[in-house]
Design a protein around this motif. Structure first.
Motif, short mmCIF file in Angstrom:
data_model
loop_
_atom_site.label_atom_id
_atom_site.label_comp_id
_atom_site.label_asym_id
_atom_site.label_seq_id
_atom_site.Cartn_x
_atom_site.Cartn_y
_atom_site.Cartn_z
N ALA A 165 0.84 -1.20 0.00
CA ALA A 165 0.00 0.00 0.00
C ALA A 165 0.87 1.25 0.00
O ALA A 165 0.58 2.23 -0.70
CB ALA A 165 -0.94 -0.01 1.20
N LEU A 166 1.97 1.22 0.74
CA LEU A 166 2.89 2.36 0.75
C LEU A 166 3.57 2.52 -0.60
O LEU A 166 3.71 3.64 -1.11
CB LEU A 166 3.91 2.22 1.88
N LEU A 167 3.98 1.43 -1.22
CA LEU A 167 4.56 1.51 -2.56
C LEU A 167 3.57 2.13 -3.54
O LEU A 167 3.95 2.97 -4.37
CB LEU A 167 4.98 0.12 -3.07
N ALA A 168 2.32 1.73 -3.44
CA ALA A 168 1.30 2.30 -4.33
C ALA A 168 1.19 3.81 -4.10
O ALA A 168 1.08 4.58 -5.06
CB ALA A 168 -0.05 1.63 -4.09
N ALA A 169 1.23 4.23 -2.85
CA ALA A 169 1.16 5.67 -2.55
C ALA A 169 2.35 6.40 -3.16
O ALA A 169 2.19 7.49 -3.72
CB ALA A 169 1.12 5.89 -1.04
N LEU A 170 3.53 5.81 -3.11
CA LEU A 170 4.71 6.44 -3.69
C LEU A 170 4.61 6.51 -5.21
O LEU A 170 4.91 7.54 -5.82
CB LEU A 170 5.99 5.69 -3.28
N VAL A 171 4.21 5.41 -5.82
CA VAL A 171 4.11 5.34 -7.28
C VAL A 171 3.07 6.33 -7.79
O VAL A 171 3.27 6.99 -8.81
CB VAL A 171 3.79 3.90 -7.73
N ARG A 172 1.95 6.44 -7.07
CA ARG A 172 0.86 7.32 -7.50
C ARG A 172 0.99 8.75 -6.99
O ARG A 172 0.10 9.56 -7.18
CB ARG A 172 -0.47 6.75 -7.01
#
Length: 168
Positions: A95-102
Motif C-alpha cells: 500500500a505504501l509503494l502504491a502511494a509512492l508510485v501514485r
C-alpha cells in the motif's frame, strides 16, 4: 519411511501442496480470493502456507500496483490473513509503494523505517526525486542508498520512465 509420500511438511508432499496452493491462488477469481487465502492459511504447515500466500500477495499486488484497486484489495487481504505479522506487514508495504508510485500522501518515517525489501522495491519502481533523495540519504542499507543515488542521478539527467520507473 525415506522418500515416501508422507515425509512431513517439508518433504515431497509439502512441496506438492505448495505447488497446488500456488496454482489455485494464481487462478482464483477476485470474488473468491479472500476465502481461498484463508483456506490455504489453514494448512497444517504454517510456514509453507504463509510462503505460498506471501508469493501470491506479491504477484497480485504487483499486478494491481498502478490501477485503482490495490487499496481495497489490501483491506480484503489483510482481513483474510488475520494476525500473521509478516503477511500484514507486506500488505502495508505494498500500500505504501502504491502511494509512492501514485504520488499520494506518505511520510519520510514510513519510508525510512520500512523493510529492506520495501526500500529495494521503492528504488526499482518509484521515479519521485523526493523519494529517491530520501532513500539515497537515509536508506536502511548501503545497497539501498547507492542504488537510490544512482537512480536519482539517472533521473536528473532527463531519463524518462513510466509510473513504475521502467524506461519509457
Amino acid at each position: 519411511m525415506a522418500g515416501g509420500e508422507t515425509d512431513g511438511a517439508a518433504g515431497p508432499d509439502g512441496h506438492r501442496r505448495f505447488a497446488r496452493h500456488l496454482d489455485a491462488l494464481a487462478g482464483v477469481a477476485p470474488e473468491d480470493e479472500a476465502g481461498l487465502v484463508a483456506s490455504v492459511l489453514r494448512d497444517p504447515d504454517e510456514t509453507m502456507a504463509q510462503s505460498a500466500v506471501g508469493r501470491h500477495l506479491d504477484n497480485r499486488a504487483r499486478a494491481l500496483l498502478t490501477g485503482g484497486h490495490l487499496h481495497g484489495w489490501v483491506r480484503a487481504m489483510t482481513s483474510a490473513v488475520g494476525e500473521r505479522e509478516f503477511l500484514t506487514g507486506r500488505l502495508r508495504e505494498w500500500a505504501l509503494l502504491a502511494a509512492l508510485v501514485r504520488e499520494e500522501t506518505w511520510s519520510a518515517a514510513e519510508v525510512t523505517t520500512a523493510s529492506d525489501w520495501f526500500q529495494r522495491r521503492a528504488v526499482e519502481m518509484v521515479t519521485s526525486p523526493r523519494v529517491l533523495a530520501l532513500l539515497a540519504a537515509e536508506g536502511g542499507t548501503r545497497r539501498v542508498r547507492v542504488a537510490a543515488g544512482r537512480r536519482r542521478a539517472v533521473g536528473s539527467e532527463g531519463g524518462a520512465g513510466d509510473a513504475c520507473g521502467r524506461p519509457g
